[in-house]
Design a protein around this motif. Structure first.
Motif, PDB file in Angstrom:
ATOM      1  N   GLU A   1     -28.549  -0.240 -23.435  1.00 14.46           N
ATOM      2  CA  GLU A   1     -27.465  -1.192 -22.552  1.00 14.46           C
ATOM      3  C   GLU A   1     -26.986  -2.472 -23.631  1.00 14.46           C
ATOM      4  N   VAL A   2     -25.693  -2.529 -23.289  1.00 19.16           N
ATOM      5  CA  VAL A   2     -25.007  -3.678 -23.880  1.00 19.16           C
ATOM      6  C   VAL A   2     -24.516  -4.608 -23.115  1.00 19.16           C
ATOM      7  N   SER A   3     -24.978  -5.742 -22.960  1.00 17.04           N
ATOM      8  CA  SER A   3     -24.111  -6.696 -21.939  1.00 17.04           C
ATOM      9  C   SER A   3     -23.180  -7.667 -22.866  1.00 17.04           C
ATOM     10  N   VAL A   4     -22.075  -7.606 -22.821  1.00 14.13           N
ATOM     11  CA  VAL A   4     -21.101  -8.587 -23.351  1.00 14.13           C
ATOM     12  C   VAL A   4     -20.873  -9.602 -22.529  1.00 14.13           C
ATOM     13  N   ASP A   5     -21.190 -10.841 -23.068  1.00 11.79           N
ATOM     14  CA  ASP A   5     -21.155 -12.165 -22.495  1.00 11.79           C
ATOM     15  C   ASP A   5     -19.569 -12.479 -22.874  1.00 11.79           C
ATOM     16  N   CYS A   6     -18.715 -12.954 -21.795  1.00 11.58           N
ATOM     17  CA  CYS A   6     -17.377 -13.243 -22.315  1.00 11.58           C
ATOM     18  C   CYS A   6     -16.934 -14.545 -21.592  1.00 11.58           C
ATOM     19  N   LEU A   7     -16.219 -15.140 -22.269  1.00 13.93           N
ATOM     20  CA  LEU A   7     -15.621 -16.622 -22.090  1.00 13.93           C
ATOM     21  C   LEU A   7     -14.026 -16.455 -22.318  1.00 13.93           C
TER      22      LEU A   7
ATOM     23  N   THR B   1     -27.848  -6.467 -26.987  1.00 17.48           N
ATOM     24  CA  THR B   1     -28.145  -5.035 -26.973  1.00 17.48           C
ATOM     25  C   THR B   1     -29.628  -5.020 -26.421  1.00 17.48           C
ATOM     26  N   LYS B   2     -29.788  -4.160 -25.295  1.00 18.44           N
ATOM     27  CA  LYS B   2     -31.230  -3.991 -25.036  1.00 18.44           C
ATOM     28  C   LYS B   2     -31.713  -2.337 -25.081  1.00 18.44           C
ATOM     29  N   ASN B   3     -32.597  -2.165 -25.724  1.00 21.16           N
ATOM     30  CA  ASN B   3     -33.381  -1.003 -25.984  1.00 21.16           C
ATOM     31  C   ASN B   3     -34.654  -1.003 -25.857  1.00 21.16           C
ATOM     32  N   GLY B   4     -35.328  -0.814 -24.642  1.00 15.68           N
ATOM     33  CA  GLY B   4     -36.713  -1.020 -24.149  1.00 15.68           C
ATOM     34  C   GLY B   4     -36.967  -2.546 -24.467  1.00 15.68           C
ATOM     35  N   ARG B   5     -38.054  -2.998 -25.105  1.00 15.30           N
ATOM     36  CA  ARG B   5     -38.370  -4.323 -25.429  1.00 15.30           C
ATOM     37  C   ARG B   5     -37.481  -5.139 -26.281  1.00 15.30           C
ATOM     38  N   ARG B   6     -37.044  -4.216 -27.278  1.00 14.39           N
ATOM     39  CA  ARG B   6     -36.339  -4.714 -28.291  1.00 14.39           C
ATOM     40  C   ARG B   6     -34.652  -5.260 -27.860  1.00 14.39           C
ATOM     41  N   ARG B   7     -34.395  -6.520 -28.178  1.00 11.66           N
ATOM     42  CA  ARG B   7     -33.036  -7.017 -27.903  1.00 11.66           C
ATOM     43  C   ARG B   7     -32.451  -7.296 -29.286  1.00 11.66           C
ATOM     44  N   GLY B   8     -31.097  -7.440 -29.293  1.00 12.61           N
ATOM     45  CA  GLY B   8     -30.351  -7.845 -30.524  1.00 12.61           C
ATOM     46  C   GLY B   8     -28.937  -8.371 -29.787  1.00 12.61           C
ATOM     47  N   PHE B   9     -28.108  -8.128 -30.927  1.00  9.81           N
ATOM     48  CA  PHE B   9     -26.657  -8.711 -30.940  1.00  9.81           C
ATOM     49  C   PHE B   9     -25.564  -7.700 -31.512  1.00  9.81           C
ATOM     50  N   THR B  10     -24.520  -7.666 -30.979  1.00  8.59           N
ATOM     51  CA  THR B  10     -23.611  -6.815 -31.657  1.00  8.59           C
ATOM     52  C   THR B  10     -22.104  -7.459 -31.244  1.00  8.59           C
ATOM     53  N   VAL B  11     -21.224  -7.172 -32.331  1.00 10.02           N
ATOM     54  CA  VAL B  11     -19.808  -7.387 -32.409  1.00 10.02           C
ATOM     55  C   VAL B  11     -19.065  -6.093 -32.590  1.00 10.02           C
TER      56      VAL B  11
ATOM     57  N   GLN C   1     -31.504 -12.522 -35.397  1.00  7.49           N
ATOM     58  CA  GLN C   1     -32.443 -11.186 -35.586  1.00  7.49           C
ATOM     59  C   GLN C   1     -32.788 -10.711 -34.385  1.00  7.49           C
ATOM     60  N   ASP C   2     -33.405  -9.572 -34.222  1.00  6.31           N
ATOM     61  CA  ASP C   2     -33.554  -8.923 -33.112  1.00  6.31           C
ATOM     62  C   ASP C   2     -34.971  -9.699 -32.457  1.00  6.31           C
ATOM     63  N   TYR C   3     -35.098  -9.807 -31.374  1.00  6.43           N
ATOM     64  CA  TYR C   3     -36.085 -10.590 -30.451  1.00  6.43           C
ATOM     65  C   TYR C   3     -36.542  -9.644 -29.169  1.00  6.43           C
ATOM     66  N   THR C   4     -37.526 -10.536 -28.482  1.00  5.12           N
ATOM     67  CA  THR C   4     -38.011  -9.951 -27.118  1.00  5.12           C
ATOM     68  C   THR C   4     -38.151 -11.024 -26.420  1.00  5.12           C
ATOM     69  N   VAL C   5     -38.142 -10.647 -24.979  1.00  7.88           N
ATOM     70  CA  VAL C   5     -38.198 -11.805 -23.939  1.00  7.88           C
ATOM     71  C   VAL C   5     -39.651 -11.814 -23.361  1.00  7.88           C
ATOM     72  N   VAL C   6     -40.314 -13.003 -23.409  1.00 10.26           N
ATOM     73  CA  VAL C   6     -41.745 -13.307 -22.910  1.00 10.26           C
ATOM     74  C   VAL C   6     -41.736 -14.120 -21.697  1.00 10.26           C
ATOM     75  N   ALA C   7     -42.883 -14.366 -20.798  1.00  8.99           N
ATOM     76  CA  ALA C   7     -42.786 -15.273 -19.940  1.00  8.99           C
ATOM     77  C   ALA C   7     -43.462 -16.446 -20.179  1.00  8.99           C
TER      78      ALA C   7
END
Length: 371
Positions: A219-225, A239-249, A327-333
């Motif tokens: 899943e790719v969420s494009v943030d736009c201004l 980008t979201k693929n399971g727990r792995r998150r990243g960025f793309t242009v 770099q790729d990251y994950t989200v934690v509480a």
């Protein structure tokens, strides 16, 4: 010396404590004061704000607009970021401007298009953006017909409300009978087709759902201004693929997002989501508001909330290119301080009383960590 900027966020997501943090840490070193309102006295945005009110419950959209105008005048709001009742609020942009408040929100026409997912899919398809096959269903028979057609084409069917946000009401259809396996582990998004059909027939009233194939990751969420001139100032995909998150242009994600943001007047902040149908990206959803994960773009060296506030104030930040992709990251509480109970609870009955602010905390409710 530049004047202080006063920003209001109404009944927003808990993750927007990070939006608030970034405004305070703006690269212009400009003083920012934040006002927040919410219906929940334990919302972390109330504790993170400089001033806060509990919102009155049960207001109609028209009554809420009056409440919002009063808040802007009493609190000296320069920029209002509306989430609750956004559609009603943006129709009164001139009245807010007369009160000295700029709305950080799209045009009324854009909000109207994307309030309803079926209308949105029709609209974006007309400008060449791929969308998944979908059926709008209101009855059990319509649901069965849509599911059967999808299954014949080799897809797994899912459904979601035609109007809604945040994945509320999303379910994946299965024909496997309900068993003890459904009562082990965590709750699942899968729901048995026969149970859904029975529920619809018992309800005796129509629903308003979209039925479509279950789309695959990433899943790719494009943030736009986007500026009020309909020109994009920034677009970055998360980008979201399971727990792995990243960025793309990559342009295969940014180009359709650009067509939507610029073509439909999605001024200021929007979030445009895509997923895969086979080997091709298709539109998943369009949010006419800042995404809860917008702060994650700080990992790319940009402060998007502050750029958006500047744009709302008429200070064009120009085209913003991230200096790098994080770099790729994950989200934690994590932990976030709340207001003391004695201070917070009485305000449920006294909506106009200001809540005291607490010092900004370093701990967060959903921090991002590199993998």
């Amino acid at each position: 010396m530049p004047s202080r900027v006063r920003v209001w966020l109404n009944r927003t997501y808990a993750e927007n404590v990070f939006f608030m943090d970034q405004l305070r840490r703006n690269p212009s070193d400009r003083a920012v004061e934040i006002h927040a309102t919410h219906g929940d006295p334990d919302s972390p945005v109330l504790a993170a704000a400089d001033t806060a009110d509990l919102e009155p419950e049960g207001l109609s959209p028209a009554a809420y607009v009056e409440y919002a105008l009063d808040q802007c005048v009493r609190r000296g709001i320069d920029v209002f970021v509306p989430r609750l009742h956004q559609a009603a609020i943006v129709r009164h942009r001139a009245e807010f401007a007369a009160a000295g408040t700029a709305l950080l929100a799209p045009t009324p026409e854009a909000v109207a298009v994307f309030e309803d997912k079926a209308t949105a899919y029709e609209a974006v398809r007309s400008v060449g953006v791929p969308v998944p096959p979908w059926w709008r269903v209101r009855t059990a028979d319509e649901l069965l017909a849509a599911v059967e057609e999808l299954e014949e084409a080799g897809h797994t069917a899912c459904f979601k409300p035609a109007a809604g946000a945040g994945g509320v009401g999303f379910r994946v259809i299965t024909r496997s009978p309900f068993s003890l396996a459904g009562l082990t582990g965590f709750p699942s998004p899968y729901v048995q087709l026969d149970l859904v059909v029975q529920a619809l027939r018992r309800a005796g009233e129509p629903v308003d759902w979209l039925v479509m194939p279950r789309l695959e990751q990433p899943e790719v969420s494009v943030d736009c201004l986007t500026g009020p001139d309909n020109r994009l100032r920034l677009a970055v995909g998360r980008t979201k693929n399971g727990r792995r998150r990243g960025f793309t242009v990559e342009e295969r994600w940014l180009e359709p997002a650009r067509l939507i943001a610029e073509g439909f007047g999605l001024h200021h902040l929007s979030n445009i989501q895509f997923r895969m149908l086979g080997d091709h990206p298709v539109l998943l959803d369009v949010n006419t508001r800042p995404s809860g994960g917008l702060h994650q773009l700080s990992l790319c060296g940009v402060n998007v909330p502050w750029a958006a506030v500047r744009l709302a104030l008429g200070e064009d930040p120009g085209v913003i290119e991230p200096p790098f992709l994080g770099q790729d990251y994950t989200v934690v509480a994590g932990a976030r301080s709340l207001l003391p109970v004695p201070a917070a609870l009485p305000r449920q009955r006294e909506a106009e009383m200001a809540l005291p602010a607490l010092p900004l905390q370093a701990a967060s409710a959903a921090e991002v960590l590199p993998l």
